[in-house]
Design a protein around this motif. Structure first.
Motif, PDB file in Angstrom:
ATOM      1  N   LEU A 247       0.818  -1.241   0.197  1.00  7.30           N
ATOM      2  CA  LEU A 247      -0.175  -0.043   0.039  1.00  7.30           C
ATOM      3  C   LEU A 247       0.851   1.217   0.054  1.00  7.30           C
ATOM      4  CD1 LEU A 247      -2.855   1.457   0.456  1.00  7.30           C
ATOM      5  CD2 LEU A 247      -2.063   1.439   3.020  1.00  7.30           C
ATOM      6  N   GLN A 248       0.526   1.889  -0.830  1.00 10.68           N
ATOM      7  CA  GLN A 248       1.306   3.583  -1.019  1.00 10.68           C
ATOM      8  C   GLN A 248       0.345   4.438  -0.507  1.00 10.68           C
ATOM      9  OE1 GLN A 248       3.266   3.713  -4.800  1.00 10.68           O
ATOM     10  NE2 GLN A 248       5.015   2.741  -3.970  1.00 10.68           N
ATOM     11  N   MET A 249       0.478   5.450   0.482  1.00 11.36           N
ATOM     12  CA  MET A 249      -0.461   6.043   1.003  1.00 11.36           C
ATOM     13  C   MET A 249      -0.119   7.556   1.167  1.00 11.36           C
ATOM     14  SD  MET A 249      -0.273   5.275   5.096  1.00 11.36           S
ATOM     15  CE  MET A 249      -0.552   7.280   5.532  1.00 11.36           C
ATOM     16  N   GLU A 250      -0.969   8.391   1.467  1.00 11.95           N
ATOM     17  CA  GLU A 250      -0.257   9.791   1.708  1.00 11.95           C
ATOM     18  C   GLU A 250      -0.596  10.365   2.988  1.00 11.95           C
ATOM     19  OE1 GLU A 250      -0.104  13.407  -1.404  1.00 11.95           O
ATOM     20  OE2 GLU A 250      -2.164  13.464  -0.384  1.00 11.95           O
ATOM     21  N   ARG A 251      -0.060  11.124   3.763  1.00  7.61           N
ATOM     22  CA  ARG A 251      -0.410  11.756   5.026  1.00  7.61           C
ATOM     23  C   ARG A 251      -0.161  13.165   4.869  1.00  7.61           C
ATOM     24  NH1 ARG A 251      -0.602  13.713   9.591  1.00  7.61           N
ATOM     25  NH2 ARG A 251      -0.141  12.868  11.622  1.00  7.61           N
ATOM     26  N   ARG A 252      -0.984  13.963   5.023  1.00  5.05           N
ATOM     27  CA  ARG A 252      -0.972  15.460   4.885  1.00  5.05           C
ATOM     28  C   ARG A 252      -0.594  15.925   6.414  1.00  5.05           C
ATOM     29  NH1 ARG A 252      -0.765  18.170  -0.089  1.00  5.05           N
ATOM     30  NH2 ARG A 252      -1.109  16.392  -1.598  1.00  5.05           N
ATOM     31  N   THR A 253       0.386  16.697   6.509  1.00  2.00           N
ATOM     32  CA  THR A 253       1.182  16.899   7.724  1.00  2.00           C
ATOM     33  C   THR A 253       0.965  18.673   8.106  1.00  2.00           C
ATOM     34  OG1 THR A 253       3.146  17.384   6.881  1.00  2.00           O
ATOM     35  CG2 THR A 253       2.616  15.356   7.534  1.00  2.00           C
ATOM     36  N   VAL A 254       0.832  18.839   9.536  1.00  2.00           N
ATOM     37  CA  VAL A 254       0.732  20.299   9.744  1.00  2.00           C
ATOM     38  C   VAL A 254       1.888  20.571  10.685  1.00  2.00           C
ATOM     39  CG1 VAL A 254      -1.811  20.270   9.995  1.00  2.00           C
ATOM     40  CG2 VAL A 254      -0.604  19.329  12.016  1.00  2.00           C
ATOM     41  N   SER A 255       2.176  21.714  11.062  1.00  2.00           N
ATOM     42  CA  SER A 255       3.516  21.931  12.033  1.00  2.00           C
ATOM     43  C   SER A 255       3.777  21.241  13.242  1.00  2.00           C
ATOM     44  CB  SER A 255       3.563  23.656  12.354  1.00  2.00           C
ATOM     45  OG  SER A 255       3.597  24.199  11.110  1.00  2.00           O
ATOM     46  N   GLY A 256       4.888  20.771  13.236  1.00  2.00           N
ATOM     47  CA  GLY A 256       4.978  19.815  14.586  1.00  2.00           C
ATOM     48  C   GLY A 256       4.872  18.259  14.009  1.00  2.00           C
ATOM     49  N   GLU A 257       4.491  18.002  12.823  1.00  2.00           N
ATOM     50  CA  GLU A 257       4.715  16.521  12.510  1.00  2.00           C
ATOM     51  C   GLU A 257       5.573  16.467  11.528  1.00  2.00           C
ATOM     52  OE1 GLU A 257      -0.123  15.680  12.944  1.00  2.00           O
ATOM     53  OE2 GLU A 257       0.584  16.387  10.901  1.00  2.00           O
ATOM     54  N   ASP A 258       6.747  15.800  11.685  1.00  2.00           N
ATOM     55  CA  ASP A 258       8.149  15.796  11.081  1.00  2.00           C
ATOM     56  C   ASP A 258       7.959  14.202  10.587  1.00  2.00           C
ATOM     57  OD1 ASP A 258       8.907  14.142  13.199  1.00  2.00           O
ATOM     58  OD2 ASP A 258      10.435  15.627  13.436  1.00  2.00           O
ATOM     59  N   ASP A 259       8.934  13.724   9.881  1.00  2.00           N
ATOM     60  CA  ASP A 259       9.071  12.383   9.504  1.00  2.00           C
ATOM     61  C   ASP A 259       8.796  11.503  10.518  1.00  2.00           C
ATOM     62  OD1 ASP A 259       9.355  13.684   6.907  1.00  2.00           O
ATOM     63  OD2 ASP A 259      11.392  12.929   6.558  1.00  2.00           O
ATOM     64  N   GLY A 260       9.693  11.738  11.737  1.00  2.00           N
ATOM     65  CA  GLY A 260       9.743  10.821  12.895  1.00  2.00           C
ATOM     66  C   GLY A 260       8.446  10.557  13.240  1.00  2.00           C
ATOM     67  N   VAL A 261       7.555  11.643  13.347  1.00  2.00           N
ATOM     68  CA  VAL A 261       6.239  11.465  14.076  1.00  2.00           C
ATOM     69  C   VAL A 261       5.370  10.576  12.924  1.00  2.00           C
ATOM     70  CG1 VAL A 261       4.168  12.942  14.458  1.00  2.00           C
ATOM     71  CG2 VAL A 261       6.517  13.784  14.979  1.00  2.00           C
ATOM     72  N   VAL A 262       5.508  10.758  11.911  1.00  2.00           N
ATOM     73  CA  VAL A 262       4.584  10.283  10.818  1.00  2.00           C
ATOM     74  C   VAL A 262       4.979   8.807  10.783  1.00  2.00           C
ATOM     75  CG1 VAL A 262       4.262  10.001   8.391  1.00  2.00           C
ATOM     76  CG2 VAL A 262       4.066  12.269   9.464  1.00  2.00           C
ATOM     77  N   LEU A 263       6.306   8.388  11.067  1.00  2.00           N
ATOM     78  CA  LEU A 263       6.659   7.011  10.744  1.00  2.00           C
ATOM     79  C   LEU A 263       6.366   6.235  12.096  1.00  2.00           C
ATOM     80  CD1 LEU A 263      10.029   6.816   9.008  1.00  2.00           C
ATOM     81  CD2 LEU A 263       7.915   5.373   8.601  1.00  2.00           C
ATOM     82  N   ALA A 264       6.518   6.901  13.155  1.00  2.00           N
ATOM     83  CA  ALA A 264       6.394   6.333  14.525  1.00  2.00           C
ATOM     84  C   ALA A 264       4.834   6.108  14.637  1.00  2.00           C
ATOM     85  CB  ALA A 264       6.636   7.300  15.344  1.00  2.00           C
ATOM     86  N   GLU A 265       3.766   7.065  14.162  1.00  2.00           N
ATOM     87  CA  GLU A 265       2.493   6.702  14.208  1.00  2.00           C
ATOM     88  C   GLU A 265       2.224   5.308  13.617  1.00  2.00           C
ATOM     89  OE1 GLU A 265       0.394  10.433  13.173  1.00  2.00           O
ATOM     90  OE2 GLU A 265       0.356   9.511  11.326  1.00  2.00           O
ATOM     91  N   VAL A 266       2.685   5.290  12.304  1.00  2.00           N
ATOM     92  CA  VAL A 266       2.462   4.191  11.508  1.00  2.00           C
ATOM     93  C   VAL A 266       2.994   2.910  12.213  1.00  2.00           C
ATOM     94  CG1 VAL A 266       2.639   2.928   9.212  1.00  2.00           C
ATOM     95  CG2 VAL A 266       1.973   5.204   9.223  1.00  2.00           C
ATOM     96  N   GLY A 267       4.462   2.890  12.513  1.00  2.00           N
ATOM     97  CA  GLY A 267       4.989   1.906  13.427  1.00  2.00           C
ATOM     98  C   GLY A 267       4.005   1.409  14.466  1.00  2.00           C
TER      99      GLY A 267
END
Ligand SMILES: [Zn+2]
Length: 378
Positions: A247-267
């Motif tokens: 699955l390839q997906m898109e996450r739209r981010t707001v200030s405070g959400e860097d790559d680490g935050v996004v990856l940790a959330e899916v992890g």
């Protein structure tokens, strides 16, 4: 040359991004049109190769006195033209100019070049840069190259904002999630593990997370974060348990959400699914990401632009935009940036137009804003 004639010239040159549409011509020919208009208006012109055959064009106006450096920035590439009739034949109807790139964003490019040409004869203080960049619609190679060689104290990106001042937008991250099953003959359920069904569990978790993201308090000038599934593939044969689903997906981010935050959330989601079922196996990786951006509306640039709008009786905003732009790259390089461009419709669709009166107003507001900033004393 009038602003409208320049706009028509820009639209009449195919500058579809070749990374989006293989074989498309890219920016080289339209860059020549922009360079010619800048030179004819009295600016120095520098070509910068963002990638082979993919130039940025930078118009430079240097005053005798030292003063602030102000950048106007717009992209020269467009998305593809599938389904359009005569996309490169500009057509004027009812105060609108139709054609591919009219709104996104040759209208803004024409306005910023015309603004610089109007400013040139009396330019005395500081520097004005007019950056026409490549590849915004794909990887922003142009803006990336630009900020390596050029800087400014403030930048206005003339993406279409319906003549409102925009000071923020979301970022995005593209992620790939893989679930690992076990291939087996369809008649032997004990031996197989269905990677597609495992991905269904992931999708349901993602759906719940998207709802949670969208129910958070909106981030100022950015709105709420969100995610969606984009592309999915899996399975080999009708009578075989699929061993892998991607699955390839898109996450739209707001200030405070860097790559680490996004990856940790899916992890964390994958860990929860693994904890509930020891045979579940899934992993995730980041494909690419672009940061969100936001500038305080009380910074000097938005203050000056709001004043220029207010002096014409136009709403001063500021607002946030939904789509990502090169402003985030300029801001990331330390250049305070805002978005301001003409209105229209049909961005990325089969009927695209820009409001001609808006292009003129955009030009005039740019002229006034640049004058306000360039005359300001530190
Ligand atoms: Zn654009």
């Amino acid at each position: 040359m009038s602003t409208r004639a320049l706009l028509a010239d820009l639209v009449s040159v195919n500058s579809v991004n070749p990374s989006l549409v293989p074989g498309a011509p890219g920016e080289a020919a339209v860059a020549d049109v922009a360079a010619h208009a800048l030179r004819a208006g009295g600016l120095d012109v520098v070509f910068q190769e963002a990638a082979p055959g993919r130039p940025n064009v930078i118009g430079v106006l240097d005053g005798r006195e030292s003063g602030p450096a102000i950048m106007l920035c717009g992209h020269l590439d467009t998305v593809g033209v599938e389904g359009m009739t005569d996309p490169f034949t500009p057509r004027v109807d009812g105060g609108r100019l139709y054609g591919r790139g009219a709104q996104d964003m040759k209208g803004g490019v024409a306005a910023m070049i015309a603004a610089a040409v109007a400013l040139a004869p009396t330019w005395t203080r500081g520097r004005l840069l007019v950056a026409c960049v490549a590849d915004e619609e794909y990887e922003s190679l142009g803006a990336e190259a630009l900020v390596k060689a050029w800087t400014a104290d403030a930048a206005i990106v003339t993406e279409p904002t319906d003549l409102t001042l925009a000071v923020g937008h979301k970022g995005f991250a593209w992620l790939e999630i893989v679930t690992h099953g076990r291939a087996a003959h369809g008649s032997r359920p004990r031996e197989g593990r269905d990677a597609i069904v495992d991905m269904a569990r992931v999708l349901l978790t993602l759906e719940a997370h998207d709802r949670a993201l969208q129910s958070r308090a909106p981030s100022e000038y950015q709105g709420t974060a969100s995610l969606h599934a984009s592309i999915i593939s899996g399975g080999r044969e009708l009578s075989v348990y699929p061993d892998r689903c991607v699955l390839q997906m898109e996450r739209r981010t707001v200030s405070g959400e860097d790559d680490g935050v996004v990856l940790a959330e899916v992890g964390a989601m994958l860990d929860t699914l693994g904890a509930a079922d020891a045979r579940f196996r899934g992993d995730a990786r980041l494909m690419t990401s672009r940061p969100p951006y936001r500038l305080s509306p009380s910074a000097p640039l938005p203050t000056a632009l709001a004043a220029a709008l207010a002096s014409r009786g136009l709403p001063a905003g500021p607002v946030g935009m939904s789509f990502w732009t090169d402003a985030a790259i300029l801001a990331g390089a330390g250049i305070p940036s805002v978005l301001f461009g003409p209105g229209g419709a049909g961005l990325h669709s089969v009927e695209e137009y820009v409001n001609l009166a808006d292009v003129d107003v955009c030009r005039d507001v740019l002229v006034e804003t640049v004058r306000l900033i360039s005359s300001s004393r530190p």
